[in-house]
Design a protein around this motif. Structure first.
Motif, short mmCIF file in Angstrom:
data_model
loop_
_atom_site.label_atom_id
_atom_site.label_comp_id
_atom_site.label_asym_id
_atom_site.label_seq_id
_atom_site.Cartn_x
_atom_site.Cartn_y
_atom_site.Cartn_z
N ARG A 256 -6.83 8.06 2.69
CA ARG A 256 -5.60 7.32 3.01
C ARG A 256 -5.65 6.83 4.47
N VAL B 139 1.03 4.31 -2.68
CA VAL B 139 0.88 5.74 -2.34
C VAL B 139 2.08 6.52 -2.90
N VAL C 292 -5.98 13.46 2.17
CA VAL C 292 -5.52 12.32 2.96
C VAL C 292 -6.58 11.57 3.76
N TYR D 133 4.55 12.06 2.26
CA TYR D 133 4.02 13.34 1.80
C TYR D 133 5.05 14.45 1.97
N TRP E 267 0.83 -1.21 0.00
CA TRP E 267 0.00 0.00 0.00
C TRP E 267 0.87 1.26 0.00
N LEU F 257 2.77 8.01 6.17
CA LEU F 257 2.31 9.13 5.34
C LEU F 257 3.16 10.38 5.60
N GLN G 105 -7.96 3.87 4.68
CA GLN G 105 -7.36 2.66 4.13
C GLN G 105 -6.37 2.05 5.13
#
Lengths: 183, 183
Positions: B126, B95, B123, B159, B91, B155, B129
């Motif tokens: 996200r 991303v 997000v 990010y 995953w 994340l 998930q």
């Protein structure tokens, strides 16, 4: 070199214009949605002719990049306690405090929105500060993680929360990030 | 209920307008600097009247928020391999791949720049998930970190690099983030 006392000093005037325009950008972004902040509006607030702003910065994107680079440079004092963990904790809490300021976030968001290189303007000095603390630990003979691992572990979550989730950040959570990095 | 076959179907037309406008936003942001992408330009590209866009979305900020919410929802399949580490690795690499797309970044930057809630639009799905994978591990009787710790650890750096440093991300680095989270 013929210099008369009546000569205008371009450096002096130039620096004053730059400071006025930078201040105008920060003020207007704090008061308005980003899409309402235009070069003519900035010029009016700064009390300079729009042509001056266009000639000097070219575009709103370049101006925001300049303001962000300046705002996010040298604004946070790098601690020097003699202990890496203590240094990183103090510094990361100072970064978190800065990121909790809505005006700082407004400038950062506008800069990210306007120019592809905007992110780098916001964090280049943070990386230099981090590297300085890590390097000092190595100079003392201690072990320190690389600056990229440290940026991932500290700046990653700090900026992610500030920009993407808006979560309020507590000092204990910041200390937890430092602990996770150093163990 | 008198329904004639000639009645226009507002749901159908409305959905088509929405799709055309969303597509116009993504295309224009891929081709232009964000400051050049305006509501009238979007309307022209979508082939609808500007009034329709103003009436439906109100502002560019609200429109971008809508496009980002839609773009960043359900676009990544949540893996279900029966192994949490494997799920998270697949995953997180998906991303990272998504974030390496310049058009995705352009939409994200413009959304962040235009609206204070723009980050959340990018997000929220996200997080859902991530929570689904962690919850499945708990349902299997395994131990799993909390969703906030997982978001910070995965994340956060993903990010941060995409938006702030522009570093190219390698799958091995992503696997390292998962390893650090789970150990």
């Amino acid at each position: 070199m013929a210099v008369t006392t009546n000569t205008t000093r371009p450096g002096g005037r130039s620096a004053r214009v730059r400071a006025a325009v930078h201040r105008a950008v920060e003020e207007l972004l704090a008061e308005n949605p980003a899409e309402a902040v235009t070069l003519p509006l900035i010029a009016t607030r700064a009390g300079v002719h729009p042509t001056t702003v266009y000639r000097r910065w070219g575009s709103l994107a370049d101006l925001l990049n300049d303001v962000a680079t300046s705002r996010f440079s040298g604004d946070i004092v790098v601690p020097d306690t003699g202990d890496l963990r203590e240094d990183l904790e103090r510094w990361a809490i100072a970064v978190a405090t800065d990121l909790a300021d809505p005006d700082v976030l407004a400038l950062m968001r506008a800069t990210l929105g306007a120019c592809p290189e905007g992110g780098s303007a916001c964090v280049t000095d943070r990386h230099a500060q981090l590297e300085a603390m890590l390097e000092r630990e190595r100079a003392r003979g201690g072990a320190a993680p690389g600056v990229e691992a440290a940026a991932d572990a500290l700046l990653g979550p700090l900026y992610y929360r500030a920009v993407f989730t808006g979560q309020v950040v507590e000092p204990d959570w910041v200390r937890g990030l430092v602990r996770a990095l150093l163990t």
